[in-house]
Design a protein around this motif. Structure first.
Motif, PDB file in Angstrom:
ATOM      1  N   CYS A  96       2.758  60.904 -30.326  1.00  0.00           N
ATOM      2  CA  CYS A  96       3.635  59.972 -29.367  1.00  0.00           C
ATOM      3  C   CYS A  96       3.947  58.838 -29.648  1.00  0.00           C
ATOM      4  O   CYS A  96       3.130  57.853 -30.570  1.00  0.00           O
ATOM      5  CB  CYS A  96       2.635  60.050 -27.977  1.00  0.00           C
ATOM      6  SG  CYS A  96       2.335  61.423 -26.975  1.00  0.00           S
ATOM      7  N   THR A  97       5.106  58.216 -29.262  1.00  0.00           N
ATOM      8  CA  THR A  97       5.252  56.654 -29.576  1.00  0.00           C
ATOM      9  C   THR A  97       4.403  55.913 -28.770  1.00  0.00           C
ATOM     10  O   THR A  97       3.545  56.137 -27.749  1.00  0.00           O
ATOM     11  CB  THR A  97       6.777  56.599 -29.355  1.00  0.00           C
ATOM     12  OG1 THR A  97       6.972  56.567 -28.108  1.00  0.00           O
ATOM     13  CG2 THR A  97       7.388  57.293 -30.167  1.00  0.00           C
ATOM     14  N   ILE A  98       4.410  54.571 -29.163  1.00  0.00           N
ATOM     15  CA  ILE A  98       3.383  53.364 -28.414  1.00  0.00           C
ATOM     16  C   ILE A  98       4.133  53.192 -27.312  1.00  0.00           C
ATOM     17  O   ILE A  98       3.440  53.304 -26.043  1.00  0.00           O
ATOM     18  CB  ILE A  98       3.276  52.283 -29.265  1.00  0.00           C
ATOM     19  CG1 ILE A  98       2.217  51.422 -28.610  1.00  0.00           C
ATOM     20  CG2 ILE A  98       4.720  51.516 -29.466  1.00  0.00           C
ATOM     21  CD1 ILE A  98       1.602  50.279 -29.638  1.00  0.00           C
ATOM     22  N   GLU A  99       5.549  53.532 -27.067  1.00  0.00           N
ATOM     23  CA  GLU A  99       6.058  53.235 -25.586  1.00  0.00           C
ATOM     24  C   GLU A  99       5.869  54.524 -24.802  1.00  0.00           C
ATOM     25  O   GLU A  99       5.632  54.227 -23.554  1.00  0.00           O
ATOM     26  CB  GLU A  99       7.741  53.004 -25.860  1.00  0.00           C
ATOM     27  CG  GLU A  99       8.153  51.889 -26.514  1.00  0.00           C
ATOM     28  CD  GLU A  99       7.970  51.869 -28.101  1.00  0.00           C
ATOM     29  OE1 GLU A  99       8.544  51.072 -28.781  1.00  0.00           O
ATOM     30  OE2 GLU A  99       7.608  53.113 -28.554  1.00  0.00           O
ATOM     31  N   GLU A 100       5.603  55.561 -25.277  1.00  0.00           N
ATOM     32  CA  GLU A 100       5.486  56.657 -24.341  1.00  0.00           C
ATOM     33  C   GLU A 100       3.853  56.612 -23.903  1.00  0.00           C
ATOM     34  O   GLU A 100       3.675  57.001 -22.657  1.00  0.00           O
ATOM     35  CB  GLU A 100       5.317  58.068 -25.194  1.00  0.00           C
ATOM     36  CG  GLU A 100       7.160  58.330 -25.508  1.00  0.00           C
ATOM     37  CD  GLU A 100       7.087  59.826 -26.535  1.00  0.00           C
ATOM     38  OE1 GLU A 100       8.088  60.310 -26.340  1.00  0.00           O
ATOM     39  OE2 GLU A 100       6.030  59.713 -27.395  1.00  0.00           O
ATOM     40  N   LEU A 101       3.056  55.989 -24.754  1.00  0.00           N
ATOM     41  CA  LEU A 101       1.710  55.964 -24.300  1.00  0.00           C
ATOM     42  C   LEU A 101       1.530  54.724 -23.404  1.00  0.00           C
ATOM     43  O   LEU A 101       1.094  55.173 -22.416  1.00  0.00           O
ATOM     44  CB  LEU A 101       0.823  55.518 -25.646  1.00  0.00           C
ATOM     45  CG  LEU A 101       0.586  56.830 -26.782  1.00  0.00           C
ATOM     46  CD1 LEU A 101      -0.055  56.112 -27.937  1.00  0.00           C
ATOM     47  CD2 LEU A 101      -0.013  57.695 -26.099  1.00  0.00           C
ATOM     48  N   ALA A 102       2.303  53.824 -23.565  1.00  0.00           N
ATOM     49  CA  ALA A 102       2.161  52.846 -22.526  1.00  0.00           C
ATOM     50  C   ALA A 102       2.601  53.259 -21.318  1.00  0.00           C
ATOM     51  O   ALA A 102       2.188  52.679 -20.060  1.00  0.00           O
ATOM     52  CB  ALA A 102       3.240  51.588 -23.103  1.00  0.00           C
ATOM     53  N   ASP A 103       3.807  54.214 -21.174  1.00  0.00           N
ATOM     54  CA  ASP A 103       4.306  54.679 -20.037  1.00  0.00           C
ATOM     55  C   ASP A 103       3.376  55.629 -19.418  1.00  0.00           C
ATOM     56  O   ASP A 103       3.102  55.399 -18.226  1.00  0.00           O
ATOM     57  CB  ASP A 103       5.713  55.594 -20.182  1.00  0.00           C
ATOM     58  CG  ASP A 103       6.783  54.544 -20.424  1.00  0.00           C
ATOM     59  OD1 ASP A 103       6.732  53.419 -20.335  1.00  0.00           O
ATOM     60  OD2 ASP A 103       7.941  55.036 -20.982  1.00  0.00           O
ATOM     61  N   GLN A 104       2.499  56.331 -20.162  1.00  0.00           N
ATOM     62  CA  GLN A 104       1.616  57.261 -19.654  1.00  0.00           C
ATOM     63  C   GLN A 104       0.560  56.583 -18.890  1.00  0.00           C
ATOM     64  O   GLN A 104       0.103  57.014 -17.799  1.00  0.00           O
ATOM     65  CB  GLN A 104       0.979  58.097 -20.624  1.00  0.00           C
ATOM     66  CG  GLN A 104       0.019  58.946 -20.266  1.00  0.00           C
ATOM     67  CD  GLN A 104      -0.648  59.785 -21.298  1.00  0.00           C
ATOM     68  OE1 GLN A 104      -0.052  60.032 -22.371  1.00  0.00           O
ATOM     69  NE2 GLN A 104      -1.530  60.559 -21.113  1.00  0.00           N
ATOM     70  N   PHE A 105       0.073  55.304 -19.403  1.00  0.00           N
ATOM     71  CA  PHE A 105      -0.983  54.699 -18.823  1.00  0.00           C
ATOM     72  C   PHE A 105      -0.526  53.621 -17.882  1.00  0.00           C
ATOM     73  O   PHE A 105      -1.659  52.734 -17.488  1.00  0.00           O
ATOM     74  CB  PHE A 105      -1.975  54.274 -20.042  1.00  0.00           C
ATOM     75  CG  PHE A 105      -2.475  55.295 -20.726  1.00  0.00           C
ATOM     76  CD1 PHE A 105      -3.753  55.828 -20.063  1.00  0.00           C
ATOM     77  CD2 PHE A 105      -2.203  55.825 -21.950  1.00  0.00           C
ATOM     78  CE1 PHE A 105      -4.387  57.168 -20.757  1.00  0.00           C
ATOM     79  CE2 PHE A 105      -2.925  56.687 -22.590  1.00  0.00           C
ATOM     80  CZ  PHE A 105      -4.029  57.498 -22.073  1.00  0.00           C
ATOM     81  N   GLU A 106       0.833  53.496 -17.697  1.00  0.00           N
ATOM     82  CA  GLU A 106       1.100  52.183 -16.880  1.00  0.00           C
ATOM     83  C   GLU A 106       0.571  50.989 -17.242  1.00  0.00           C
ATOM     84  O   GLU A 106       0.291  50.092 -16.344  1.00  0.00           O
ATOM     85  CB  GLU A 106       0.959  52.507 -15.515  1.00  0.00           C
ATOM     86  CG  GLU A 106       1.417  54.065 -15.075  1.00  0.00           C
ATOM     87  CD  GLU A 106       1.231  54.480 -13.545  1.00  0.00           C
ATOM     88  OE1 GLU A 106       0.514  53.644 -12.954  1.00  0.00           O
ATOM     89  OE2 GLU A 106       1.832  55.195 -13.095  1.00  0.00           O
ATOM     90  N   VAL A 107       0.823  50.793 -18.667  1.00  0.00           N
ATOM     91  CA  VAL A 107       0.432  49.399 -19.296  1.00  0.00           C
ATOM     92  C   VAL A 107       1.465  48.853 -20.157  1.00  0.00           C
ATOM     93  O   VAL A 107       2.439  49.613 -20.348  1.00  0.00           O
ATOM     94  CB  VAL A 107      -1.018  49.377 -19.767  1.00  0.00           C
ATOM     95  CG1 VAL A 107      -2.081  49.949 -18.749  1.00  0.00           C
ATOM     96  CG2 VAL A 107      -0.957  50.386 -21.093  1.00  0.00           C
ATOM     97  N   THR A 108       1.509  47.728 -20.608  1.00  0.00           N
ATOM     98  CA  THR A 108       2.465  47.194 -21.616  1.00  0.00           C
ATOM     99  C   THR A 108       2.404  47.843 -23.044  1.00  0.00           C
ATOM    100  O   THR A 108       1.113  48.078 -23.407  1.00  0.00           O
ATOM    101  CB  THR A 108       2.465  45.704 -21.568  1.00  0.00           C
ATOM    102  OG1 THR A 108       1.207  45.380 -21.986  1.00  0.00           O
ATOM    103  CG2 THR A 108       2.982  45.270 -20.288  1.00  0.00           C
TER     104      THR A 108
END
Length: 70
Positions: A36-48
């Motif tokens: 996963c990309t860092i952006e995908e992970l941020a979206d998943q956890f609803e954080v920046t």
């Protein structure tokens, strides 16, 4: 009533306003292993993205950005 003591590795860890649980730590590890990309992970956890980057760095992990993946 006092809450039960948690083992050190079970205690939530804060990075900025987000408190990471052991379950979320595991999900992050799995996301990195899955690619996963860092952006995908941020979206998943609803954080920046910076919050995820800080957490991953603290775990000795890194995830590529969408720009790196292309």
């Amino acid at each position: 009533m006092r809450e039960p003591d948690l083992e050190l590795d079970e205690q939530p860890v804060a990075t900025g306003p987000h408190v990471w649980t052991p379950d979320e730590d595991q999900q992050l590890r799995e996301g990195v292993e899955f690619g996963c990309t860092i952006e995908e992970l941020a979206d998943q956890f609803e954080v920046t993205v910076p919050v995820v980057a800080l957490k991953l760095a603290g775990m000795g992990l890194a995830a590529p950005s969408e720009a790196e993946v292309g």
